[in-house]
Design a protein around this motif. Structure first.
Motif, PDB file in Angstrom:
ATOM      1  N   CYS A 177       0.825  -1.210   0.000  1.00  0.00           N
ATOM      2  CA  CYS A 177       0.000   0.000   0.000  1.00  0.00           C
ATOM      3  C   CYS A 177       0.862   1.264   0.000  1.00  0.00           C
ATOM      4  N   GLY A 178       2.189   1.097   0.103  1.00  0.00           N
ATOM      5  CA  GLY A 178       3.066   2.277   0.118  1.00  0.00           C
ATOM      6  C   GLY A 178       3.332   2.787   1.512  1.00  0.00           C
ATOM      7  N   ALA A 179       2.559   2.302   2.468  1.00  0.00           N
ATOM      8  CA  ALA A 179       2.709   2.662   3.881  1.00  0.00           C
ATOM      9  C   ALA A 179       2.833   4.176   4.061  1.00  0.00           C
ATOM     10  N   LEU A 180       3.693   4.609   4.971  1.00  0.00           N
ATOM     11  CA  LEU A 180       3.812   6.049   5.221  1.00  0.00           C
ATOM     12  C   LEU A 180       5.014   6.611   4.502  1.00  0.00           C
ATOM     13  N   GLU A 181       5.623   5.786   3.653  1.00  0.00           N
ATOM     14  CA  GLU A 181       6.874   6.183   3.020  1.00  0.00           C
ATOM     15  C   GLU A 181       6.685   6.666   1.580  1.00  0.00           C
ATOM     16  N   VAL A 182       6.032   5.824   0.765  1.00  0.00           N
ATOM     17  CA  VAL A 182       5.980   6.110  -0.673  1.00  0.00           C
ATOM     18  C   VAL A 182       5.334   7.465  -0.961  1.00  0.00           C
ATOM     19  N   LYS A 183       4.287   7.799  -0.237  1.00  0.00           N
ATOM     20  CA  LYS A 183       3.595   9.072  -0.472  1.00  0.00           C
ATOM     21  C   LYS A 183       4.526  10.284  -0.348  1.00  0.00           C
ATOM     22  N   ASN A 184       5.597  10.135   0.455  1.00  0.00           N
ATOM     23  CA  ASN A 184       6.519  11.265   0.628  1.00  0.00           C
ATOM     24  C   ASN A 184       7.474  11.407  -0.550  1.00  0.00           C
ATOM     25  N   VAL A 185       7.638  10.329  -1.306  1.00  0.00           N
ATOM     26  CA  VAL A 185       8.604  10.356  -2.395  1.00  0.00           C
ATOM     27  C   VAL A 185       7.941  10.780  -3.697  1.00  0.00           C
ATOM     28  N   ASN A 186       6.753  10.216  -3.958  1.00  0.00           N
ATOM     29  CA  ASN A 186       6.112  10.493  -5.226  1.00  0.00           C
ATOM     30  C   ASN A 186       4.593  10.489  -5.075  1.00  0.00           C
ATOM     31  N   THR A 187       3.972  11.615  -5.442  1.00  0.00           N
ATOM     32  CA  THR A 187       2.533  11.780  -5.240  1.00  0.00           C
ATOM     33  C   THR A 187       1.720  10.708  -5.966  1.00  0.00           C
ATOM     34  N   MET A 188       2.035  10.490  -7.239  1.00  0.00           N
ATOM     35  CA  MET A 188       1.225   9.548  -8.011  1.00  0.00           C
ATOM     36  C   MET A 188       1.388   8.114  -7.502  1.00  0.00           C
ATOM     37  N   ALA A 189       2.622   7.729  -7.165  1.00  0.00           N
ATOM     38  CA  ALA A 189       2.831   6.377  -6.639  1.00  0.00           C
ATOM     39  C   ALA A 189       2.092   6.216  -5.310  1.00  0.00           C
ATOM     40  N   GLY A 190       2.089   7.271  -4.513  1.00  0.00           N
ATOM     41  CA  GLY A 190       1.398   7.242  -3.227  1.00  0.00           C
ATOM     42  C   GLY A 190      -0.105   7.043  -3.378  1.00  0.00           C
ATOM     43  N   ASP A 219      12.622   6.673   2.986  1.00  0.00           N
ATOM     44  CA  ASP A 219      11.416   6.654   2.158  1.00  0.00           C
ATOM     45  C   ASP A 219      11.738   6.204   0.737  1.00  0.00           C
ATOM     46  N   GLU A 220      12.851   6.744   0.202  1.00  0.00           N
ATOM     47  CA  GLU A 220      13.235   6.399  -1.169  1.00  0.00           C
ATOM     48  C   GLU A 220      13.632   4.932  -1.274  1.00  0.00           C
ATOM     49  N   LEU A 221      14.319   4.485  -0.244  1.00  0.00           N
ATOM     50  CA  LEU A 221      14.724   3.087  -0.187  1.00  0.00           C
ATOM     51  C   LEU A 221      13.503   2.169  -0.175  1.00  0.00           C
ATOM     52  N   PHE A 222      12.513   2.565   0.584  1.00  0.00           N
ATOM     53  CA  PHE A 222      11.278   1.778   0.704  1.00  0.00           C
ATOM     54  C   PHE A 222      10.620   1.615  -0.662  1.00  0.00           C
ATOM     55  N   LEU A 223      10.465   2.741  -1.375  1.00  0.00           N
ATOM     56  CA  LEU A 223       9.843   2.692  -2.703  1.00  0.00           C
ATOM     57  C   LEU A 223      10.663   1.806  -3.639  1.00  0.00           C
ATOM     58  N   ASP A 224      11.977   1.966  -3.557  1.00  0.00           N
ATOM     59  CA  ASP A 224      12.860   1.189  -4.403  1.00  0.00           C
ATOM     60  C   ASP A 224      12.685  -0.312  -4.158  1.00  0.00           C
ATOM     61  N   VAL A 225      12.583  -0.681  -2.875  1.00  0.00           N
ATOM     62  CA  VAL A 225      12.429  -2.095  -2.536  1.00  0.00           C
ATOM     63  C   VAL A 225      11.087  -2.617  -3.066  1.00  0.00           C
ATOM     64  N   VAL A 226      10.029  -1.829  -2.940  1.00  0.00           N
ATOM     65  CA  VAL A 226       8.719  -2.243  -3.462  1.00  0.00           C
ATOM     66  C   VAL A 226       8.820  -2.487  -4.967  1.00  0.00           C
ATOM     67  N   MET A 227       9.438  -1.536  -5.676  1.00  0.00           N
ATOM     68  CA  MET A 227       9.510  -1.634  -7.126  1.00  0.00           C
ATOM     69  C   MET A 227      10.337  -2.845  -7.566  1.00  0.00           C
ATOM     70  N   ILE A 256       6.782  -5.879   0.028  1.00  0.00           N
ATOM     71  CA  ILE A 256       7.953  -5.613   0.823  1.00  0.00           C
ATOM     72  C   ILE A 256       8.012  -6.672   1.910  1.00  0.00           C
ATOM     73  N   SER A 257       9.196  -7.031   2.347  1.00  0.00           N
ATOM     74  CA  SER A 257       9.259  -7.935   3.489  1.00  0.00           C
ATOM     75  C   SER A 257      10.340  -7.427   4.419  1.00  0.00           C
ATOM     76  N   GLU A 258      10.282  -7.882   5.658  1.00  0.00           N
ATOM     77  CA  GLU A 258      11.279  -7.452   6.627  1.00  0.00           C
ATOM     78  C   GLU A 258      12.672  -7.779   6.108  1.00  0.00           C
ATOM     79  N   LEU A 259      12.754  -8.905   5.387  1.00  0.00           N
ATOM     80  CA  LEU A 259      14.061  -9.311   4.873  1.00  0.00           C
ATOM     81  C   LEU A 259      14.577  -8.357   3.810  1.00  0.00           C
TER      82      LEU A 259
END
Ligand code: SF4
Ligand code: SF4
Lengths: 303, 243
Positions: free
Chosen positions: A47-60, B151-159, B165-168
């Motif tokens: 779901c992007g959690a609380l992180e993705v929304k801060n990086v990119n609006t559309m992805a969030g 935050d950027e790392l998180f998005l990168d891992v999802v992509m 995403i997993s704890e690992l």
């Protein structure tokens, strides 16, 4: 059992597929015992959690929107999330799509490119605690108890996003929602198990969540405060409904104890684990054995 | 104007004299302190416009500076310079200099949503704070910070990991990025519990969205797209309770 939510789709979210597995497994047991459907959105994405929304609006917006669209494909009227973080993200996207029709058009155009149906903003987001409470009530829970937890002192930790902010969750604006400042649904469920809920003012305090890694000192102190408040009031277990907070506190327990005192150590249990345990399921079925802290050190007296 | 003693330490350029005579009258005490006259320049009115034109920042104009957000803010307790009310004030004035001075504070929001929940004016405070921070990042006025790196790392891992995403995967990536991570002792106690319950298989099992590559391509496209100010015409009755 009748539910006020119509057809429900279950959004597990990533954390329930990882360290939060014990939350998911025990929630399934509880739902089954109570006759509540819990059909998983099987091809869900993060779901992007609380992180993705801060990086990119559309992805969030798009990450949650894809899940909402999948839920509508299942003909669902409501989405049940066990993780308040997911509950928040899904509600946030729904809020922005409802508030700004042009934003919704944009999001939907991308959803179609992904091969998904456009999302019509018709779902109601529901947290697992609310789902159980509003569907069967404390009485319904009580009637299934086979192993009453009389005398067990517990502190229910709801976390930040269970009912905040009201603009997204509509808490205070509609029925079926808990009191956002002093929630009580989980308290009543736990009391129905026979447990004693201690006074606990840290119910909705922050655990440092998204900065658990990046602002460690603050996160540790916030977590220590939650444990301290539970201890002060005599709780034996901290009961959680948030896998983010649960995992953060459990994995940091050693550091917290080192920094703020060994007496803060306390086992953590997902609320559904405790309910399933009281319904008569064994510690291994409820995965009480999989928690990093050791709740069985307290619960063994009920075996 | 007399200056209260408590406020003296926070005033830049305060002059206090032993003896001051004004129009033949000797003054002392709090009347004895003066501020150097200074005019701050460089207010940039485009800051407000730009932030109000983003999805996250659109509610910034509704703020009436009551301070409810700051008074209950989680982060405020740890950092006296952290104040959502003030960030909003400075952004609307266009005082970039003062915002840049606050760069070690402004990224530290823990997204607890107390501010947004309690704002009497319906400002989405947590979103607005992120929007102000994003403005500073986007214009290169501040360096990246640990929160943004994560935050950027998180998005990168999802992509990169099939949309989940997993704890690992996240733990591995954050250890690589040098975040203080779990100690050996923590890892042993964690894997001990997982092994005991047989859960380790589940946690190790890679789980992916079926058609992730297709979804990912569209997402990457969408991420280059922007919400424009004209997309932000709100429904008057913007939040409807689903039936
Ligand atoms: S609570 Fe709302 S209106 Fe009050 S200062 Fe904060 S943002 Fe402004
Ligand atoms: S969401 Fe951020 S700004 Fe708002 S109260 Fe929490 S820490 Fe403070």
């Amino acid at each position: 059992m009748s539910s006020p939510y119509g057809k429900v789709a279950f959004y597990p979210g990533c954390s329930l597929d990882g360290l939060g597995k014990s939350y998911e497994e025990s929630l399934k047991l509880v739902a089954k015992d109570l006759g509540l459907p819990l059909d998983k959105i099987s091809d869900y994405n993060c779901c992007g959690a609380l992180e993705v929304k801060n990086v990119n609006t559309m992805a969030g917006l798009l990450l949650p929107a894809r899940n909402l669209s999948l839920a509508r494909e299942m003909n669902a009227d409501a989405v049940v999330s066990a993780c308040p973080g997911c509950h928040y993200s899904l509600s946030r996207t729904q809020f922005f799509m409802t508030r700004y029709p042009k934003v919704a058009q944009k999001v939907n155009a991308y959803l179609e490119k992904m091969g998904n149906k456009p999302y019509d903003s018709k779902l109601l987001m529901v947290h697992a605690v609310e789902y159980i409470y509003n569907s069967v009530g404390a009485e319904g829970v009580k009637s299934r108890v086979k192993r009453p937890l009389n005398g067990l002192k517990v502190a229910p930790y709801y976390g930040c996003l269970y009912s905040r902010p009201k603009s997204y969750t509509l808490s205070g604006y509609m029925g079926l929602r808990d009191d956002p400042e002093r929630p009580s649904f989980m308290d009543e469920i736990l009391q129905a198990l026979g447990a004693e809920v201690v006074p606990f003012e840290a119910k909705t305090m922050c655990c440092g969540g998204p900065h658990a890694y990046s602002d460690v000192d603050v996160a540790l102190h916030l977590e220590a405060r939650i444990l301290k408040e539970a201890k002060r009031n005599g709780a034996e277990l901290l009961i959680t409904d948030c896998p983010l907070g649960h995992v953060a506190i459990e994995t940091n327990m050693n550091k917290i104890a080192e920094k703020y005192g060994e007496d803060l150590r306390m086992p953590l249990v997902y609320f559904s684990q405790l309910v399933a345990f009281a319904f008569g399921h064994s510690p291994s079925e409820t995965l009480l054995t999989a928690n990093i802290t050791d709740p069985l050190s307290v619960l063994k007296r009920f075996l | 104007m007399p200056i209260p003693n408590l406020e003296k330490p926070i005033i830049k350029g305060l002059i206090e004299k032993e003896k001051v005579v004004v129009d033949g009258v000797e003054v002392d005490g709090t009347w004895n302190a003066f501020m150097i006259e200074r005019t701050q320049t460089g207010y940039d009115p485009s800051v407000w416009d730009e932030i109000a034109g983003t999805l996250e920042g659109a509610t910034i104009s509704a703020c009436w500076q009551c301070g409810t957000c700051t008074s209950g803010c989680t982060m405020r307790e740890y950092d006296p310079k952290y104040s959502p009310r003030r960030f909003i004030d400075l952004a609307r004035k266009g005082d970039k200099e003062s915002l840049v001075e606050l760069q070690n504070s402004i990224w530290r929001c823990v997204s607890c949503q107390k501010c947004t929940h309690r704002c009497p004016k319906g400002v989405l405070v947590e979103e607005v704070v992120h929007s102000i921070h994003n403005y500073l990042l986007k214009h290169g006025l501040v360096q990246s910070d640990p929160g943004t790196v994560f935050d950027e790392l998180f998005l990168d891992v999802v992509m990169k990991n099939g949309g989940r995403i997993s704890e690992l995967t996240l733990g591995g990536a954050s250890a690589k990025a040098g975040f203080v991570s779990l100690s050996l002792r923590d890892l042993i106690s964690m894997s001990g519990a997982l092994l005991k319950s047989g859960l380790i298989k589940d946690v190790m099992k890679p789980s992916r969205v079926k058609d992730w590559d297709k979804v990912k391509t569209v997402l990457e496209d969408a991420m280059k797209d922007e919400i424009k100010p004209e997309d932000l015409q709100a429904n008057i009755r913007y939040q409807v309770v689903p039936q």
